[in-house]
Motif scaffolding. Structure first.
Motif: not given
Length: 61
Positions: A16-30, A53-61
């Motif tokens: 469920a937290p993956i649906a939150i954009t800020a969480f997703r960006v930080l999680w994928f960046a880490q 690169v991963v954080a940018v992709i997560a942000l766009v996704w």
């Protein structure tokens, strides 16, 4: 004995937290940073390039 389908649907998913954009960006960046560190990715402006690169992709996704 109860089966897995007997679990009430009111429980939130572990994903469920993956649906939150800020969480997703930080999680994928880490995640990207950890992988980049393990494989020796180049550092650009003090930031692991793979995590950026991963954080940018997560942000766009």
């Amino acid at each position: 004995m109860s089966s897995p389908s007997a679990i009430p649907s009111s429980q939130p998913s572990a994903w469920a937290p993956i649906a939150i954009t800020a969480f997703r960006v930080l999680w994928f960046a880490q995640l990207g940073s950890n992988i980049g560190t393990a494989f020796g990715a180049p550092v650009v402006f003090g930031v692991n390039a793979l995590s950026f690169v991963v954080a940018v992709i997560a942000l766009v996704w």
